[in-house]
Scaffold this motif. Sequence first.
Motif, PDB file in Angstrom:
ATOM      1  N   UNK A   1       0.814  -1.214   0.000  1.00 22.16           N
ATOM      2  CA  UNK A   1       0.000   0.000   0.000  1.00 22.16           C
ATOM      3  C   UNK A   1       0.841   1.254   0.000  1.00 22.16           C
ATOM      4  N   UNK A   2       1.948   1.233   0.765  1.00 28.84           N
ATOM      5  CA  UNK A   2       2.847   2.390   0.787  1.00 28.84           C
ATOM      6  C   UNK A   2       3.468   2.613  -0.586  1.00 28.84           C
ATOM      7  N   UNK A   3       3.811   1.539  -1.277  1.00 25.36           N
ATOM      8  CA  UNK A   3       4.390   1.670  -2.617  1.00 25.36           C
ATOM      9  C   UNK A   3       3.362   2.222  -3.606  1.00 25.36           C
ATOM     10  N   UNK A   4       2.125   1.778  -3.473  1.00 26.29           N
ATOM     11  CA  UNK A   4       1.080   2.269  -4.383  1.00 26.29           C
ATOM     12  C   UNK A   4       0.798   3.749  -4.179  1.00 26.29           C
ATOM     13  N   UNK A   5       1.152   4.284  -3.017  1.00 26.37           N
ATOM     14  CA  UNK A   5       0.936   5.712  -2.759  1.00 26.37           C
ATOM     15  C   UNK A   5       1.932   6.588  -3.508  1.00 26.37           C
ATOM     16  N   UNK A   6       3.010   5.993  -4.007  1.00 26.09           N
ATOM     17  CA  UNK A   6       4.040   6.766  -4.703  1.00 26.09           C
ATOM     18  C   UNK A   6       3.682   6.892  -6.184  1.00 26.09           C
ATOM     19  N   UNK A   7       3.649   8.113  -6.723  1.00 29.62           N
ATOM     20  CA  UNK A   7       3.280   8.279  -8.135  1.00 29.62           C
ATOM     21  C   UNK A   7       4.247   7.623  -9.107  1.00 29.62           C
ATOM     22  N   UNK A   8       5.451   7.234  -8.621  1.00 32.95           N
ATOM     23  CA  UNK A   8       6.371   6.503  -9.508  1.00 32.95           C
ATOM     24  C   UNK A   8       5.745   5.174  -9.926  1.00 32.95           C
ATOM     25  N   UNK A   9       4.977   4.561  -9.038  1.00 31.01           N
ATOM     26  CA  UNK A   9       4.272   3.325  -9.389  1.00 31.01           C
ATOM     27  C   UNK A   9       3.008   3.713 -10.158  1.00 31.01           C
ATOM     28  N   UNK A  10       2.967   3.373 -11.422  1.00 28.16           N
ATOM     29  CA  UNK A  10       1.918   3.856 -12.317  1.00 28.16           C
ATOM     30  C   UNK A  10       0.545   3.327 -11.915  1.00 28.16           C
TER      31      UNK A  10
END
Length: 395
Positions: A105-114
């Motif tokens: 979930x934390x990774x999905x919050x980063x706009x780098x992850x499309x």
Amino acid sequence: MAWWDWSDPSFTLALLGAMAGVGAAVLAIVVPRQIHNASQQGERIAQDTQRQLIEVQRLQLEAVRRSRWERLLDILPTTGTPAVFYALRNELENYHGEERDLLEGAARANPIQHLPSRVDTLREALDYVKSLPNRVTPANHMFPEHAKRFASGCAESFDTADFERLGLAVALVTCFPPGRTPGVQFYRELVNDVSWRLADDLLYSTRDLEPGGHAANVITGVLLAAKDIHTGRAIDSEEEVEDGIGLFHRGYALRSRSGWPDGSQDQAVFDSNLKAAIASLLSNELSNWGQWPREGLTDSQGAAAAWIIRAAGEVAVGDEHLEMRIIQHLPWMVRSLSGHARAWGSDVDDVRHGLALLRRRCPGLWDEYGTSLVDCTGVSPGAEDGARPLNGGAS
């Protein structure tokens, strides 16, 4: 002399020798056992010490792992360097269960992850919805297209209840900062190409905004999509459509769109939800529609007012409470417009069409309020109004 004569040196020596033999025998038995017991106790102590050392090491490693997990949880959403983000992303393989889910979930919050075009779980979709404000940046000029693609994937993946739980409509209205808000077409396409289920929530979500161009674009886009849907339904059912209305209107060649209601039941729900939203906004926010600031508005206030009138007629079913609220408050909205906006221009046919449907479907309310509507709009339904019957049957 008795055999145990203590004065006899030989007896004494013999007795001492016997006692020594017994003592030696006892020692031969006891000492090895004591040595064995001592050895076992030493081994147990060594084993306990080893176990304690292993547990201390385990706790130390767990503390390091947990500290790293907490650190990843903090930095995954915010790191701005793709190489660093993906290196950190690889560390998720070291975690499992709820810890892994939280890191994902934390990774999905980063706009780098499309934003994906397809989502598998509601939790995953909710994480991406929460991330939308982080993705509206000057560098991400493709965000509107990515957002529509993501929303389409959600519409395909989830039933109505779960789709509504996502709060996509509110997110796609409130995620834009001032100066980066989309225009009418973005919200028109959300309804036409993503899902009709977004329409009423998009309208309600404008209450979270200040009156102005952004809120007006949302409302105008939804109303224009409603016109597309209602006009497209007429074409699909081979009913008569007024000349020049809807066949190619403001950039759209009308054809069936992927987000349109599928069948009469969906259409009835769409109309009912839209009617409730229009009635609510007309009695509150839209009563002074003409005084809203126009900065950022990508279509005219007069055109939007015409589409509200048209939509009011399309969703009306009879002399009922919501229809009464709409008909009562439409004049307030119209009178707030400038004289120039009330000239209507090419949108006069939408006004006429909406008034004709209201007159036909709500005869009792029209008798009471119709004159006021005709006076404030300056438009009469006319004897030949071209209004199609409700649901393809008798009006």
